[in-house]
Structure formats: structure tokens, C-alpha cells
Design an enzyme around this catalytic site. Structure first.
Site, PDB file in Angstrom:
ATOM      1  N   ARG A  18       0.802  -1.215   0.000  1.00 27.61           N
ATOM      2  CA  ARG A  18       0.000   0.000   0.000  1.00 27.61           C
ATOM      3  C   ARG A  18       0.844   1.277   0.000  1.00 27.61           C
ATOM      4  O   ARG A  18       0.333   2.355  -0.288  1.00 27.61           O
ATOM      5  CB  ARG A  18      -0.961  -0.004   1.192  1.00 27.61           C
ATOM      6  CG  ARG A  18      -2.180  -0.889   0.964  1.00 27.61           C
ATOM      7  CD  ARG A  18      -3.134  -0.839   2.128  1.00 27.61           C
ATOM      8  NE  ARG A  18      -2.695  -1.694   3.230  1.00 27.61           N
ATOM      9  CZ  ARG A  18      -3.265  -1.706   4.427  1.00 27.61           C
ATOM     10  NH1 ARG A  18      -4.279  -0.895   4.689  1.00 27.61           N
ATOM     11  NH2 ARG A  18      -2.827  -2.517   5.370  1.00 27.61           N
ATOM     12  N   GLN A  75      12.731 -14.398   6.701  1.00 30.33           N
ATOM     13  CA  GLN A  75      11.434 -15.037   6.498  1.00 30.33           C
ATOM     14  C   GLN A  75      11.213 -15.129   4.995  1.00 30.33           C
ATOM     15  O   GLN A  75      10.830 -14.161   4.349  1.00 30.33           O
ATOM     16  CB  GLN A  75      10.311 -14.233   7.167  1.00 30.33           C
ATOM     17  CG  GLN A  75       8.961 -14.924   7.107  1.00 30.33           C
ATOM     18  CD  GLN A  75       7.824 -14.033   7.601  1.00 30.33           C
ATOM     19  OE1 GLN A  75       7.965 -12.813   7.698  1.00 30.33           O
ATOM     20  NE2 GLN A  75       6.684 -14.635   7.894  1.00 30.33           N
ATOM     21  N   GLY A  80       2.345 -14.710   7.836  1.00 32.56           N
ATOM     22  CA  GLY A  80       1.723 -14.230   9.051  1.00 32.56           C
ATOM     23  C   GLY A  80       2.726 -13.871  10.140  1.00 32.56           C
ATOM     24  O   GLY A  80       3.914 -14.210  10.082  1.00 32.56           O
ATOM     25  N   GLY A 104       7.956  -3.383  12.933  1.00 27.28           N
ATOM     26  CA  GLY A 104       8.871  -2.375  12.420  1.00 27.28           C
ATOM     27  C   GLY A 104       8.205  -1.147  11.852  1.00 27.28           C
ATOM     28  O   GLY A 104       8.878  -0.161  11.544  1.00 27.28           O
ATOM     29  N   GLU A 157     -10.382 -10.491  16.491  1.00 24.43           N
ATOM     30  CA  GLU A 157     -10.265  -9.688  15.279  1.00 24.43           C
ATOM     31  C   GLU A 157     -11.615  -9.066  14.957  1.00 24.43           C
ATOM     32  O   GLU A 157     -12.674  -9.638  15.223  1.00 24.43           O
ATOM     33  CB  GLU A 157      -9.794 -10.553  14.112  1.00 24.43           C
ATOM     34  CG  GLU A 157      -8.409 -11.144  14.296  1.00 24.43           C
ATOM     35  CD  GLU A 157      -7.343 -10.082  14.507  1.00 24.43           C
ATOM     36  OE1 GLU A 157      -7.415  -9.021  13.849  1.00 24.43           O
ATOM     37  OE2 GLU A 157      -6.441 -10.303  15.345  1.00 24.43           O
ATOM     38  N   ASN A 379      36.703  42.270   6.907  1.00 23.91           N
ATOM     39  CA  ASN A 379      35.478  42.764   6.282  1.00 23.91           C
ATOM     40  C   ASN A 379      35.465  42.391   4.809  1.00 23.91           C
ATOM     41  O   ASN A 379      36.390  42.736   4.065  1.00 23.91           O
ATOM     42  CB  ASN A 379      35.378  44.285   6.410  1.00 23.91           C
ATOM     43  CG  ASN A 379      34.058  44.806   5.854  1.00 23.91           C
ATOM     44  OD1 ASN A 379      33.046  44.821   6.541  1.00 23.91           O
ATOM     45  ND2 ASN A 379      34.062  45.233   4.604  1.00 23.91           N
ATOM     46  N   ALA A 425      38.042  48.422  -3.828  1.00 22.40           N
ATOM     47  CA  ALA A 425      36.821  47.969  -4.496  1.00 22.40           C
ATOM     48  C   ALA A 425      37.037  47.816  -5.994  1.00 22.40           C
ATOM     49  O   ALA A 425      37.747  48.599  -6.634  1.00 22.40           O
ATOM     50  CB  ALA A 425      35.691  48.947  -4.225  1.00 22.40           C
TER      51      ALA A 425
END
Length: 467
Positions: A18, A75, A80, A104, A157, A379, A425
Site C-alpha cells: 500500500r 522469512q 503471518g 517495524g 479480530e 570585512n 573595491a
């Protein structure tokens, strides 16, 4: 091991269809960490020192995400929850004590709740203790049926519940404490005589009750702990619930969060007392904020450190270190490797990367400082930049203490500006500047009297000829 031993079994083998994602369900993050990592953190916080994670789909990704925090049982077929727990049996052969079984995809589970379950289980000598929660709308969740003595008689259930049982608001939260030996003995007797052909862990509860063994229910103080994530909408809800929990904890610890609903703080973030966090702020990863800071509004700070008394407004920080009483922003971007000293000023539209900037220095606006080592009380004027990349490699700029870098100066790396030097500058500096020297690198200005009028006439004529 002794009977005081506790092992954890985390069920993380399901595909999570899902979620509709290439990423394994339990690896989707909630407040900065994978869901399954939150579950392991709760187990570790409750004193569980050995954890077995049952994996199936996406096993390699789960292993990589959890590293050395757990052992892993495979598994091969998902038949189940009971079948999943049995997958861990071979690894736990010979163990004595208790098993805490958790899912989990339950990131809101807390260590203090597990500790309470374990304490009740031991105190009452239970064979099993089920975590429960009371919710307003139980929906399709399993109902807890208790006996007159308060013990759990069975878990029903929703599809199998009677009308009376469907009205029960106490539900099974999917987390259990078992006597380890009794758990696997009962699992050997669980059958798959149901519509799905699966082996359910809840059947262990019925088997233990039939044997006359005590099964207890431990009610979670926060019903959110029963929340499991199965799709993206539930993922967003888990994030919202955890964010609310995290924000409240910070506020209880002395942090002012002006609008908790628009403040996003990951689980591993730390914030000192008397810091104010303004709306629209995101604090991610392992970020650490000191005391008495002002953060936000509209800040995005990841894996960074902000020392006491600093202020960061309308800015993005990633892997940066900000010294005490330093101000950053608005609209600054501090990239990885940035280290700002104390009382530094980083102003609007300033970007830094792999730059060390010493105490008291100022980069006030419209500047770029990359691959640079800037001393104290320097600066940087408006529009000044370090030219650090030649298309093939990065080079370093060094500016020593008390230097002045004028507006629109280009410092073409590699280059060193000496202590107390003054760069005029508009200069493009390609050679080192000595201590207390002044550097000028710009073409001499030439004025041509009346030439602007001639130039305009020429441009107009050119345009007329084109049409």
C-alpha cells in the site's frame, strides 16, 4: 543467560504494497529516521541488548540501514506474524528470559512504555503481556477482551467480533512481552486454519490462556503508540503525531516554539533552553542548537551546530558550524564545511562552502566565500567573491586577520591576502598581497567629454538602417 535477559524481535519482512514505493516500508522516514530505527531505539531505551530483525522483502536495504544494531533472520515466505516470529527461533535457541516482539512499522512506540510492560510482566509473573490502547474509533483493529480480574482473555479480530465486542474501544497495539521459552512452545502449536492461511501471533495468547497461564494487558498512556503505518497517508499522520510529541518535549525543556504546527524538528535534534524557534523552521538530522538562540522564521537547518546566543533567520544551513553570538541571514546559504567563529556576521544573499571565518569578521551581503580561510575581524564588501574553481580543480583563498576586502572584489585562488591588507573595491586580485599593503587591480578610468551624445546618435542611426 539469566532469566533477567531480554531479547527483542522486530517484524520487518512485509512488502508494504500500500506504500506503492520502491523503498521498503519500514525504511520510510518519520521525523528524520526510518520507522524501524525508531522501534529499535525504543527497545534499546528499555534495556534490550540483543535485537533480531525479521526481514524478507528488501532485506539487504534493511540490513544496510540498521548496520550493527541488530541481527537478522530471514522469512522467505510471508505467512503471518506467528510465522515471522518463528523465523527468529534458530538465532535465539538456548536463550532464556523475555522476548519483546514489536512491529517495524510502529515508529511511535516509546521506551518508557516498553519498560512499563516489562516491569508489569515480571511483577505479576505473566506468560505474556499485550500492549493495548484505548481509541475513539477501533475500526478494523483487534479488540481486547478482559476477564473479571482484568487479565486478557482473548484478542478478537474485528471481522470475527460480536456486536458487543465491536463496541470495545481497547485494541491490540501489536507489541508483546513473552516468556521466551513459552513463546516458541506455543508457536509450535499455532495452526493456519483461517481464510488467509497464515499463522497469527495473537493465537499464542489464546494457547497460553488455555494452558491456564496469566496473560496481562498493559495500556499505553498515549494511544498513538498503537499507530501502525501502512500507506502514505498514515505515514504523514505518524509524522504529525511524532512532531507534536517532539515539539512538546522541547517546550517542556525550556524552548519557545512560537507555532508548533508549522515547526518541523527531527527526532535527534537538540535545542538549549531559552532558544526561540519561529514558524516555518525545519531542524533536521543531528542538528544541535545552543541556549538563547533565535532560529527562524523560515530556516532549513540540517546536521549543523549553532552555538549559544546565535541568530539564524530565513536561511539554509547544511553541515555548518555557527559560533556564539554570530548572526546569519536573512537569505544566507551555509554549505558543508562552513565554520563560523564567534560574533561573525553573515548577511543577506551570502553563500559559503568549505570556509572558515574567524571571530568578528563580517560578510554582510551579496558575497561568495568558498574554499577559504578567513581570519579575525576581516570585512568582505558587497559583491566580493573568492574565485575558487578553474573548471578542473578547487584552490584555496587565505585572508589574514584585520584585512579589508572592498566591494566587487574577485580573489582568484590560490591567493593570500596578508594581515591588515586593504584591497580596493572593484579589483581582481591574482597575486598575493603583503601585510598592511594596499592592492588595486582595475583599469584606469577615462572620461571623453560630450561623447555620450555622439554615441546615442550613432546607435539611433544604426537602428533606423535595420528597419
Amino acid at each position: 543467560m539469566s532469566s533477567g535477559n531480554i531479547v527483542g524481535i522486530v517484524l520487518a519482512a512485509g512488502l508494504g504494497k500500500r506504500m506503492k514505493s520502491k523503498l521498503h516500508k519500514v525504511l520510510h522516514p518519520v521525523c528524520g529516521k526510518p520507522m524501524v530505527s525508531h522501534v529499535l531505539g525504543a527497545l534499546e531505551g528499555a534495556g534490550v541488548r540483543r535485537i533480531v530483525v525479521v526481514v524478507g522483502h528488501g532485506a539487504e536495504e534493511v540490513r544496510a540501514a540498521l548496520g550493527g544494531r541488530a541481527e537478522f533472520a530471514m522469512q522467505e515466505r510471508q505467512l503471518g506474524t506467528g510465522h515471522a516470529v518463528r523465523a527468529a527461533e534458530a538465532l535465539l535457541a538456548g536463550e532464556e528470559g523475555l522476548a519483546v516482539v514489536a512491529c517495524g512499522d510502529s515508529p511511535l512506540l516509546r521506551a518508557e512504555t516498553l519498560s512499563g510492560m516489562i516491569a508489569l510482566h515480571r511483577e505479576r509473573g505473566a506468560a505474556a503481556t499485550v500492549l493495548t490502547a484505548v481509541v475513539d474509533d477501533p475500526g478494523g483493529l483487534g479488540r481486547i477482551v478482559r476477564g473479571a480480574d482484568g487479565a486478557v482473555e482473548r484478542i478478537v479480530e474485528a471481522k470475527d467480533a460480536s456486536e458487543e465486542e465491536r463496541n470495545i474501544r481497547e485494541i491490540n497495539a501489536g507489541t508483546y512481552v513473552f516468556d521466551l521459552r513459552l513463546l516458541f512452545e506455543a508457536l509450535a502449536r499455532v495452526k493456519n486454519e483461517n481464510r488467509q492461511g497464515e499463522y497469527y501471533l495473537t493465537d499464542v495468547v489464546s494457547i497460553l490462556r488455555e494452558e491456564g497461564r496469566p496473560v496481562l494487558g498493559y495500556r499505553a498512556a498515549d494511544p498513538a503508540e498503537a499507530f501502525g503505518v501502512n500507506d502514505r497517508a498514515e505515514l504523514a499522520e505518524a509524522e504529525r503525531l511524532m512532531r507534536r510529541r517532539i515539539n512538546r518535549e522541547h517546550m517542556m525543556n525550556g524552548v519557545t516554539i512560537v507555532d508548533p504546527e508549522t515547526t518541523y524538528i527531527d527526532a535527534d535534534v537538540s535545542i538549549g533552553r531559552d532558544t526561540v524557534v519561529h514558524p516555518g523552521t525545519m531542524l533536521r538530522g543531528g542538528t544541535r542548537i545552543g541556549e538563547g538562540c533565535v532560529i527562524g522564521p523560515q530556516c532549513d537547518i540540517t546536521d549543523s551546530e549553532v552555538a549559544d546566543g546565535a541568530a539564524v533567520r530565513h536561511s539554509v544551513l547544511n553541515g555548518a558550524v555557527v559560533g556564539a553570538r554570530t548572526t546569519v541571514g536573512p537569505f544566507a546559504y551555509l554549505r558543508p564545511g562552513t565554520r563560523l567563529g564567534e560574533d561573525v556576521k553573515i548577511g543577506d544573499f551570502v553563500e559559503t562552502k568549505n570556509a572558515w571565518i574567524g571571530d568578528g569578521s563580517k560578510v554582510s551581503h551579496l558575497a561568495y566565500v568558498g574554499d577559504a580561510r578567513i581570519g579575525r575581524n576581516v570585512n568582505f564588501g558587497c559583491g566580493a567573491i573568492t574565485v575558487n574553481y578553474d573548471g578542473y580543480s578547487k584552490s584555496e583563498t587565505i585572508v589574514e586577520d584585520d584585512a579589508f576586502i572592498g566591494s566587487n572584489v574577485n580573489l582568484v585562488a590560490p591567493v593570500r591576502i596578508g594581515r591588515g591588507a586593504f584591497v580596493v573595491a572593484g579589483s581582481t586580485i591574482t597575486k598575493d598581497v603583503g601585510e598592511d599593503d594596499m592592492a588595486v587591480a582595475r583599469e584606469r578610468q577615462t572620461n571623453k567629454p560630450g561623447y555620450a551624445k555622439t554615441l546615442r546618435a550613432r546607435l539611433i542611426a544604426r537602428k533606423m538602417n535595420r528597419t
